[in-house]
Motif scaffolding. Structure first.
Motif, PDB file in Angstrom:
ATOM      1  N   VAL A  15     -24.493  -5.816   7.005  1.00  0.00           N
ATOM      2  CA  VAL A  15     -23.369  -4.934   6.485  1.00  0.00           C
ATOM      3  C   VAL A  15     -22.476  -4.596   7.550  1.00  0.00           C
ATOM      4  O   VAL A  15     -21.128  -4.817   7.481  1.00  0.00           O
ATOM      5  N   MET A  16     -22.976  -4.508   8.905  1.00  0.00           N
ATOM      6  CA  MET A  16     -22.202  -4.272  10.080  1.00  0.00           C
ATOM      7  C   MET A  16     -21.357  -5.419  10.288  1.00  0.00           C
ATOM      8  O   MET A  16     -20.089  -5.351  10.643  1.00  0.00           O
ATOM      9  N   ASN A  17     -21.947  -6.799  10.163  1.00  0.00           N
ATOM     10  CA  ASN A  17     -20.895  -7.895  10.252  1.00  0.00           C
ATOM     11  C   ASN A  17     -19.997  -8.101   9.254  1.00  0.00           C
ATOM     12  O   ASN A  17     -18.684  -8.422   9.653  1.00  0.00           O
ATOM     13  N   ILE A  18     -20.298  -7.956   7.813  1.00  0.00           N
ATOM     14  CA  ILE A  18     -19.156  -8.134   6.790  1.00  0.00           C
ATOM     15  C   ILE A  18     -17.985  -6.711   6.921  1.00  0.00           C
ATOM     16  O   ILE A  18     -16.830  -7.052   7.003  1.00  0.00           O
ATOM     17  N   LEU A  19     -18.740  -5.646   7.433  1.00  0.00           N
ATOM     18  CA  LEU A  19     -17.607  -4.475   7.540  1.00  0.00           C
ATOM     19  C   LEU A  19     -16.869  -4.893   8.646  1.00  0.00           C
ATOM     20  O   LEU A  19     -15.264  -4.692   8.497  1.00  0.00           O
ATOM     21  N   LEU A  20     -16.979  -5.331   9.661  1.00  0.00           N
ATOM     22  CA  LEU A  20     -16.029  -5.968  10.885  1.00  0.00           C
ATOM     23  C   LEU A  20     -15.111  -6.669  10.159  1.00  0.00           C
ATOM     24  O   LEU A  20     -14.026  -6.889  10.597  1.00  0.00           O
ATOM     25  N   ALA A  21     -15.544  -7.884   9.390  1.00  0.00           N
ATOM     26  CA  ALA A  21     -14.712  -8.891   8.998  1.00  0.00           C
ATOM     27  C   ALA A  21     -13.601  -8.097   7.880  1.00  0.00           C
ATOM     28  O   ALA A  21     -12.519  -8.600   7.829  1.00  0.00           O
ATOM     29  N   GLY A  22     -14.251  -7.526   7.100  1.00  0.00           N
ATOM     30  CA  GLY A  22     -13.332  -7.035   5.743  1.00  0.00           C
ATOM     31  C   GLY A  22     -12.501  -5.866   6.409  1.00  0.00           C
ATOM     32  O   GLY A  22     -11.638  -6.116   5.770  1.00  0.00           O
ATOM     33  N   ARG A  23     -12.861  -5.032   7.293  1.00  0.00           N
ATOM     34  CA  ARG A  23     -11.863  -4.332   7.923  1.00  0.00           C
ATOM     35  C   ARG A  23     -10.739  -5.011   8.632  1.00  0.00           C
ATOM     36  O   ARG A  23      -9.449  -4.656   8.371  1.00  0.00           O
ATOM     37  N   ASP A  24     -11.244  -5.544   9.649  1.00  0.00           N
ATOM     38  CA  ASP A  24     -10.412  -5.785  10.876  1.00  0.00           C
ATOM     39  C   ASP A  24      -9.456  -7.046  10.181  1.00  0.00           C
ATOM     40  O   ASP A  24      -8.229  -7.378  10.680  1.00  0.00           O
ATOM     41  N   THR A  25      -9.929  -8.138   9.750  1.00  0.00           N
ATOM     42  CA  THR A  25      -9.455  -9.601   9.142  1.00  0.00           C
ATOM     43  C   THR A  25      -8.095  -8.916   8.662  1.00  0.00           C
ATOM     44  O   THR A  25      -6.994  -9.452   8.658  1.00  0.00           O
ATOM     45  N   THR A  26      -8.331  -8.147   7.375  1.00  0.00           N
ATOM     46  CA  THR A  26      -7.162  -7.642   6.564  1.00  0.00           C
ATOM     47  C   THR A  26      -6.258  -6.990   7.214  1.00  0.00           C
ATOM     48  O   THR A  26      -4.869  -7.195   7.018  1.00  0.00           O
ATOM     49  N   ALA A  27      -6.641  -6.014   7.791  1.00  0.00           N
ATOM     50  CA  ALA A  27      -5.634  -5.071   8.702  1.00  0.00           C
ATOM     51  C   ALA A  27      -4.834  -5.968   9.752  1.00  0.00           C
ATOM     52  O   ALA A  27      -3.454  -5.655   9.842  1.00  0.00           O
ATOM     53  N   SER A  28      -5.366  -6.692  10.450  1.00  0.00           N
ATOM     54  CA  SER A  28      -4.620  -7.513  11.512  1.00  0.00           C
ATOM     55  C   SER A  28      -3.787  -8.368  10.844  1.00  0.00           C
ATOM     56  O   SER A  28      -2.601  -8.516  11.320  1.00  0.00           O
ATOM     57  N   LEU A  29      -4.168  -8.974   9.684  1.00  0.00           N
ATOM     58  CA  LEU A  29      -3.275  -9.988   8.927  1.00  0.00           C
ATOM     59  C   LEU A  29      -2.076  -9.229   8.484  1.00  0.00           C
ATOM     60  O   LEU A  29      -1.027  -9.778   8.635  1.00  0.00           O
ATOM     61  N   LEU A  30      -2.140  -8.209   7.915  1.00  0.00           N
ATOM     62  CA  LEU A  30      -1.039  -7.343   7.384  1.00  0.00           C
ATOM     63  C   LEU A  30      -0.214  -6.917   8.558  1.00  0.00           C
ATOM     64  O   LEU A  30       1.011  -6.873   8.502  1.00  0.00           O
ATOM     65  N   SER A  31      -0.817  -6.485   9.528  1.00  0.00           N
ATOM     66  CA  SER A  31       0.109  -5.970  10.434  1.00  0.00           C
ATOM     67  C   SER A  31       0.820  -6.844  11.461  1.00  0.00           C
ATOM     68  O   SER A  31       1.938  -6.771  11.394  1.00  0.00           O
ATOM     69  N   ASN A  32       0.112  -8.271  11.741  1.00  0.00           N
ATOM     70  CA  ASN A  32       1.094  -9.246  12.076  1.00  0.00           C
ATOM     71  C   ASN A  32       2.138  -9.544  11.255  1.00  0.00           C
ATOM     72  O   ASN A  32       3.148  -9.835  11.842  1.00  0.00           O
ATOM     73  N   MET A  33       1.918  -9.983  10.034  1.00  0.00           N
ATOM     74  CA  MET A  33       2.970 -10.233   9.165  1.00  0.00           C
ATOM     75  C   MET A  33       4.131  -9.279   8.994  1.00  0.00           C
ATOM     76  O   MET A  33       5.198  -9.844   8.953  1.00  0.00           O
ATOM     77  N   PHE A  34       3.798  -7.989   8.940  1.00  0.00           N
ATOM     78  CA  PHE A  34       4.833  -7.079   8.457  1.00  0.00           C
ATOM     79  C   PHE A  34       5.506  -6.660  10.006  1.00  0.00           C
ATOM     80  O   PHE A  34       6.877  -6.628   9.877  1.00  0.00           O
ATOM     81  N   PHE A  35       5.058  -7.196  11.143  1.00  0.00           N
ATOM     82  CA  PHE A  35       5.793  -7.205  12.534  1.00  0.00           C
ATOM     83  C   PHE A  35       6.755  -8.274  12.459  1.00  0.00           C
ATOM     84  O   PHE A  35       8.176  -7.801  12.760  1.00  0.00           O
ATOM     85  N   GLU A  36       6.478  -9.500  11.875  1.00  0.00           N
ATOM     86  CA  GLU A  36       7.447 -10.523  11.859  1.00  0.00           C
ATOM     87  C   GLU A  36       8.535 -10.214  10.518  1.00  0.00           C
ATOM     88  O   GLU A  36       9.697 -10.370  10.683  1.00  0.00           O
ATOM     89  N   ILE A  37       8.108  -9.954   9.659  1.00  0.00           N
ATOM     90  CA  ILE A  37       8.857  -9.784   8.415  1.00  0.00           C
ATOM     91  C   ILE A  37      10.138  -8.762   8.613  1.00  0.00           C
ATOM     92  O   ILE A  37      11.101  -8.692   8.238  1.00  0.00           O
ATOM     93  N   ALA A  38       9.781  -7.741   9.296  1.00  0.00           N
ATOM     94  CA  ALA A  38      10.678  -6.579   9.559  1.00  0.00           C
ATOM     95  C   ALA A  38      11.782  -6.921  10.372  1.00  0.00           C
ATOM     96  O   ALA A  38      12.816  -6.307  10.167  1.00  0.00           O
TER      97      ALA A  38
END
Length: 524
Positions: free
Chosen positions: A323-346
């Motif tokens: 669960v700790m492993n999946i929580l790490l991936a599920g939380r950070d992967t999506t948030a980092s992807l969204l953040s990086n994309m919105f930085f560029e799109i803005a």
């Protein structure tokens, strides 16, 4: 009368040194024999495979490579590890470089064929090596931190939980999105959307795993500036700190044992206690359901990730680790992807306009899973973000036997390269994704349109590859697509409020913008 002659005997004090000398002599002979045999075996292996040495050496300190260790620690402090690594490849005009970490030889490569060899064709020649020591205190021996049979068992255990029915819970995403939407100020007021994304994704990830959300978006600071706090928000903060501490341990290596780390240990304790509570509940509920089925009182069950794990194993530590492993991936992967994309799109109003045109077909309503997958330009934007600023920008493997890489040897780097057992192989996804021979002369630019005709192979590695390809990639892409689609539907434009306009790395176990993502949403 003469006394009889006494029999002579060898003195023990004289025989023992002879025996010791003989043992020492045989030991030296054995060492020489094994060294000679190893040398000849490796020499034959190199000749048979036409191997050439790598001529490009990074470290100037020939013994321990301490100069590179100092540089890397300084680069980390200045948020420039990825940039400096990329520039090193440019400086050497090579795609494979050698160095060392203390006594361990190191090869760094951005050759797709080498990466394919490490992750796929010669998968069994490599392990994680010492990475377990850095990651283990937080993640235990879950899927991202185990090798061999243990890893295979973890993957078998987790794979059924990532079928489409589970990753496509759009009703749950919509519920949490609406809460996040309340925190986006009107009239284009500046907001750090990266902070919102990380709160959103830990809320959705915990609900996916436990059927109980941390609800960190609901606990954000009010007008008085104070943030409400309960065990859920305490856990969310501790989880973030514990990840940063993992990275510090990884960079320091064996030197970490000399560091006082009271805060890191306390953060890990908080994380484990929080998850252990849900593990105990899941095992108890699972036992109740099993007993009900045996008694003929079976009933339709709601899908809960952690309870599905408890159906397959009652080992509470095993469940917690996974669960700790999946929580790490599920939380950070999506948030980092969204953040990086919105930085560029803005920074590019024309991209937001194209996205608006694409989602008009929905008429303002929330998309279905099939409709979400059909938004091609949105998919190109996600792909381009994962290319330019990959969520996992680099990784490594440890050679557990003598092996061969297909490229990296000789002056041109096109000859095979011999890899002795005990070598660490690092591959920089960030640098590989910037190769102009694969992605064009504008490889350093954010241009989603390149994906209209681009069909990359191993040169594009956003979610790893081979047997260890990320199980949760569809979960991350679905959530990132949905959140982006809903924001594009509601706002007419997006403006960058970054002070520099330059993306800098925020590197923990994943990578996002080190300065946040400050934007203004323009109502349309």
């Amino acid at each position: 009368m003469a006394s009889p002659a006494q029999p002579t005997s060898t003195s023990p004090s004289k025989s023992h040194p002879l025996l010791l000398y003989l043992c020492a002599y045989l030991f030296v002979l054995y060492i020489l024999y094994t060294r000679l045999n190893l040398y000849l075996t490796r020499r034959r292996m190199k000749l048979d495979n036409n191997c050439q040495p790598c001529p490009h050496r990074l470290n100037k300190d020939p013994i321990l490579g301490l100069d590179i260790l100092r540089q890397n620690l300084n680069n980390a402090a200045n948020k420039k590890i990825l940039e400096v690594t990329y520039n090193r490849f440019l400086r050497f005009s090579s795609y494979t470089i050698q160095s060392r970490i203390m006594t361990m030889p190191l090869i760094i490569t951005i050759e797709p064929e080498n990466v394919k060899t490490i992750l796929s064709t010669k998968f069994k020649d490599y392990s994680f090596g010492a990475r377990n020591k850095a990651f283990g205190p937080l993640l235990g021996t879950g899927i991202f931190n185990s090798d061999g049979e243990r890893w295979a068992n973890s993957r078998h255990l987790l794979r059924p939980n990532f079928v489409r029915e589970q990753v496509a819970d759009l009703a749950m995403l919509e519920r949490h999105y609406r809460i996040m939407r309340k925190w986006i100020p009107e009239r284009g007021t500046t907001v750090d959307v990266q902070d919102l994304f990380f709160k959103l994704t830990i809320d959705t990830a915990t609900e996916f795993l436990f059927a109980h959300s941390t609800n960190s978006l609901k606990m954000m600071p009010g007008l008085d500036g104070k943030e409400a706090e309960n065990e859920d928000t305490v856990f969310a903060k501790a989880f973030t700190f514990a990840q940063e501490d993992v990275v510090t341990r990884s960079r320091l290596g064996f030197l970490d044992r000399f560091r006082r780390n009271k805060e890191g240990k306390e953060a890990i304790r908080i994380c484990h206690e929080y998850v252990d509570k849900w593990v105990a509940d899941a095992v108890r509920i699972r036992e109740q359901l099993d007993n009900a089925e045996k008694g003929g009182r079976g009933q339709e069950e709601r899908y809960v990730f952690i309870q599905e794990l408890a159906k397959q194993t009652k080992d509470k530590k095993r469940i917690r680790d996974e669960v700790m492993n999946i929580l790490l991936a599920g939380r950070d992967t999506t948030a980092s992807l969204l953040s990086n994309m919105f930085f560029e799109i803005a920074k590019r109003p024309e991209i937001w306009k194209k996205l608006r045109e694409e989602v008009e077909v929905l008429g303002g309503r929330a998309p279905t899973y099939e409709e979400l997958r059909g938004l091609k330009y949105l998919k190109w934007c996600l792909n381009e973000s994962l290319r330019l600023n990959p969520v996992v920008p680099g990784n490594s493997r440890y050679a557990i036997r003598d092996t061969i890489l297909p490229l990296g040897g000789g002056p041109s780097g096109t000859s095979p390269l011999f890899i002795p057992r005990g070598t660490l192989i690092g591959y920089s996804v960030y640098s590989m994704h910037r190769r102009t021979d694969f992605f064009g002369p504008d490889a350093l630019e954010f241009r989603p349109e390149r994906w209209e005709s681009l069909r990359p192979g191993w040169e594009y590695l956003p979610f790893n590859g081979g047997p260890r390809i990320c199980l949760g990639q569809q979960y991350a892409l679905t959530e990132a697509s949905y959140v982006t689609c809903r924001l594009v539907q509601e706002f007419g434009g997006l403006e960058s409020r970054s002070e520099t306009g330059v993306w800098r790395e925020g590197l923990t176990l994943t990578c996002c913008s080190g300065d946040g993502v400050k934007v203004g949403f323009v109502e349309g």
